[in-house]
Scaffold this motif. Structure first.
Motif, PDB file in Angstrom:
ATOM      1  N   ASP A 137       0.806  -1.221   0.000  1.00 29.65           N
ATOM      2  CA  ASP A 137       0.000   0.000   0.000  1.00 29.65           C
ATOM      3  C   ASP A 137       0.839   1.272   0.000  1.00 29.65           C
ATOM      4  OD1 ASP A 137      -2.364  -1.463   0.060  1.00 29.65           O
ATOM      5  OD2 ASP A 137      -2.410  -1.523   2.259  1.00 29.65           O
ATOM      6  N   ALA A 138       2.017   1.191   0.610  1.00 30.76           N
ATOM      7  CA  ALA A 138       2.846   2.386   0.744  1.00 30.76           C
ATOM      8  C   ALA A 138       4.291   1.980   0.969  1.00 30.76           C
ATOM      9  CB  ALA A 138       2.345   3.248   1.910  1.00 30.76           C
ATOM     10  N   ARG A 182       5.665   8.175   4.961  1.00 32.79           N
ATOM     11  CA  ARG A 182       4.949   7.050   4.359  1.00 32.79           C
ATOM     12  C   ARG A 182       4.227   7.550   3.115  1.00 32.79           C
ATOM     13  NH1 ARG A 182       2.926   1.985   5.566  1.00 32.79           N
ATOM     14  NH2 ARG A 182       3.960   2.010   7.593  1.00 32.79           N
ATOM     15  N   GLN A 242       0.935  14.925   5.127  1.00 33.28           N
ATOM     16  CA  GLN A 242       1.818  14.230   6.063  1.00 33.28           C
ATOM     17  C   GLN A 242       3.072  15.032   6.378  1.00 33.28           C
ATOM     18  OE1 GLN A 242       4.095   9.911   6.426  1.00 33.28           O
ATOM     19  NE2 GLN A 242       2.659  10.270   4.774  1.00 33.28           N
ATOM     20  N   HIS A 295      -1.212   3.745  -4.083  1.00 31.62           N
ATOM     21  CA  HIS A 295      -2.453   3.564  -4.824  1.00 31.62           C
ATOM     22  C   HIS A 295      -3.188   4.892  -4.972  1.00 31.62           C
ATOM     23  CE1 HIS A 295      -2.454  -0.899  -3.358  1.00 31.62           C
ATOM     24  NE2 HIS A 295      -1.654  -0.691  -4.388  1.00 31.62           N
ATOM     25  N   PRO A 304       1.854   6.831  -0.076  1.00 31.30           N
ATOM     26  CA  PRO A 304       0.899   5.863  -0.627  1.00 31.30           C
ATOM     27  C   PRO A 304       1.221   5.537  -2.079  1.00 31.30           C
ATOM     28  CG  PRO A 304      -0.101   8.043  -0.490  1.00 31.30           C
ATOM     29  CD  PRO A 304       1.227   8.135   0.209  1.00 31.30           C
ATOM     30  N   ALA A 334      -1.932  13.573  -0.282  1.00 29.72           N
ATOM     31  CA  ALA A 334      -1.729  12.806   0.950  1.00 29.72           C
ATOM     32  C   ALA A 334      -0.336  13.028   1.520  1.00 29.72           C
ATOM     33  CB  ALA A 334      -1.963  11.320   0.680  1.00 29.72           C
ATOM     34  N   ASP A 392      -3.989  12.572  -5.953  1.00 31.17           N
ATOM     35  CA  ASP A 392      -4.412  12.121  -4.622  1.00 31.17           C
ATOM     36  C   ASP A 392      -3.198  11.742  -3.772  1.00 31.17           C
ATOM     37  OD1 ASP A 392      -7.033  12.520  -5.311  1.00 31.17           O
ATOM     38  OD2 ASP A 392      -7.458  10.412  -5.752  1.00 31.17           O
ATOM     39  N   ARG A 393      -2.241  11.066  -4.383  1.00 31.09           N
ATOM     40  CA  ARG A 393      -1.047  10.666  -3.632  1.00 31.09           C
ATOM     41  C   ARG A 393      -0.236  11.897  -3.211  1.00 31.09           C
ATOM     42  NH1 ARG A 393       2.252   7.497  -7.315  1.00 31.09           N
ATOM     43  NH2 ARG A 393       0.828   7.995  -9.024  1.00 31.09           N
TER      44      ARG A 393
END
Length: 425
Positions: A256-257, A285, A302, A289, A287, A298, A294-295
């Motif tokens: 996933d990451a 971390r 973080q 997917h 991602p 995210a 979107d990645r």
């Protein structure tokens, strides 16, 4: 014995240089023009390195105390500059092989801890300079400080540029050596939250290395990041993790990451142009997917949350652990079995305008790094005159799919760059 004692942070780098590949950092400067005088390039290197006191010194150990910097002799600087001819066909791949070989060849510990190789025989003319420093001399930011003393006076000063590991953090850089075991409570909380997944990319590294390079337009990279409130460093996190994720999927592994360890400067602003090691790390971390946008969003959330943690995960906090591990002979085993990070990333900010050396324009400026422990893929990015250059250090015995990794890095980069709004017609 007279001489200045080696600094505590630098001592860590000296004592932990025990792996199959040496703890050295480097840069490749490609000079343009067909009328470059190679002997003049060598002369200028000797002259300018000769003005830097530390580069005419060596480390000397006496008793059980810290080693001291002592004079290496009148001819020591000239002896560190050499010339070689790039093997045919003299293209980028051949030149990168020369630079990588220079970086992975251990420096003689009885003399100055650096070397400069002047390379001729390039396709289309021109000359290249490969600079190699032992990590005890400087982290990446210190390396940029050295470069600023070598380029011509008429050039734009090389900034104290660097790793943009956390928004608002001091800009600095460091070689990707962040296999550290956090020692304070806040750092331990970061480690527990981001423990790295087990993958086939985390295996002990050997002495062989291959370097590949991918380039992008810096303005477009920044524009793509702004669409998600991201920095260039955030973009790089998504790109390097995404490339590694594609490689893992081709191996039949789907995670996933991945955890990317970003080097972050911890030196005070008034020490920005000094040598030595002042670098911390920030594990992120990333991602694998979802869409590129979107990645990226995210990752941006973080890194903003992590602001400040990187300063506290400096190697300064773990010097006693490092020294104990070295003294007991367990250091190499520890870093070859660490489960904190999957990938190393260093991002440095170079000159915004072209610089010159010995009267010749520096057409390309490429960072050359070496990974360590059980991380056979290390990424280093450097912006220079509007171009973002990403170099990848690969252990080909652990990651034989070098071409596939390069293609994946290109694909990931293009996917993120496509987020940038179109230029006005």
């Amino acid at each position: 014995m007279t001489g200045e004692r080696v600094g505590a942070g630098d001592l860590v780098e000296w004592l932990t240089d025990v792996g199959p590949a040496p703890k050295q950092v480097g840069a490749l400067l490609v000079l343009g023009g067909s009328d470059i005088d190679v002997m003049d390039v060598e002369r200028v290197l000797v002259e300018r390195f000769g003005k830097l006191r530390r580069f005419g010194q060596r480390l000397e150990q006496s008793g059980r105390g810290r080693p001291r910097w002592v004079d290496a002799g009148a001819q020591s600087v000239a002896g560190q500059v050499s010339r070689l001819t790039c093997p045919a066909p003299g293209d980028q791949e051949a030149l990168l092989a020369v630079a990588t070989a220079a970086l992975t060849r251990p420096l003689d510990r009885s003399g100055p801890l650096w070397r400069a190789e002047v390379v001729d025989g390039l396709a289309g003319g021109g000359v290249a300079v490969v600079l190699v420093l032992h990590h005890v001399l400087a982290d990446g930011l210190g390396g940029l400080a050295v470069l600023s003393r070598l380029v011509d006076d008429s050039s734009e000063p090389v900034p104290a540029g660097g790793v943009v590991g956390a928004p608002g953090a001091p800009r600095g850089s460091g070689a990707p050596r962040p296999v550290v075991l956090p020692a304070d409570a806040s750092a331990v909380r970061v480690r527990r939250r981001v423990g790295a997944p087990r993958t086939s990319l985390n295996v002990p590294t050997g002495p062989r290395r291959v370097t590949v390079v991918v380039e992008a337009d810096l303005a477009t990279t920044k524009a793509a990041g702004r669409t998600r409130g991201a920095t260039v460093n955030d973009v790089l996190l998504v790109v390097v993790a995404g490339a590694a994720g594609r490689l893992l999927r081709a191996r039949g592994e789907d995670v996933d990451a991945l955890v990317v360890s970003v080097a972050v400067a911890t030196r005070a602003p008034d020490a920005a142009h000094g040598l030595g090691n002042h670098v911390g790390v920030m594990p992120v971390r990333v991602p694998l997917h979802g869409s590129a946008g979107d990645r990226l969003a995210a990752v941006t959330r973080q890194t903003r949350r992590h602001k400040g943690h990187a300063r506290r995960t400096s190697t300064a906090l773990v010097r006693p652990l490092f020294r104990l591990a070295v003294a007991t002979g367990t250091y190499q085993r520890v870093i070859e079995n660490q489960r904190l990070v999957n990938i190393f990333l260093t991002n440095m900010i170079g000159p915004t305008s072209p610089i010159t050396f010995a009267g010749a324009s520096v057409e390309r400026l490429v960072p050359i790094v070496v990974g360590a422990g059980n991380v056979p893929t290390a990424f280093a990015a450097l912006s220079y005159a509007g171009t973002l250059t990403v170099s990848v250090d690969v252990d080909p015995d652990a990651v034989p799919e070098v071409e596939a990794l390069t293609a994946a890095l290109n694909d990931e980069l293009q996917e993120v760059l496509a987020l940038a709004p179109p230029e006005p017609s």
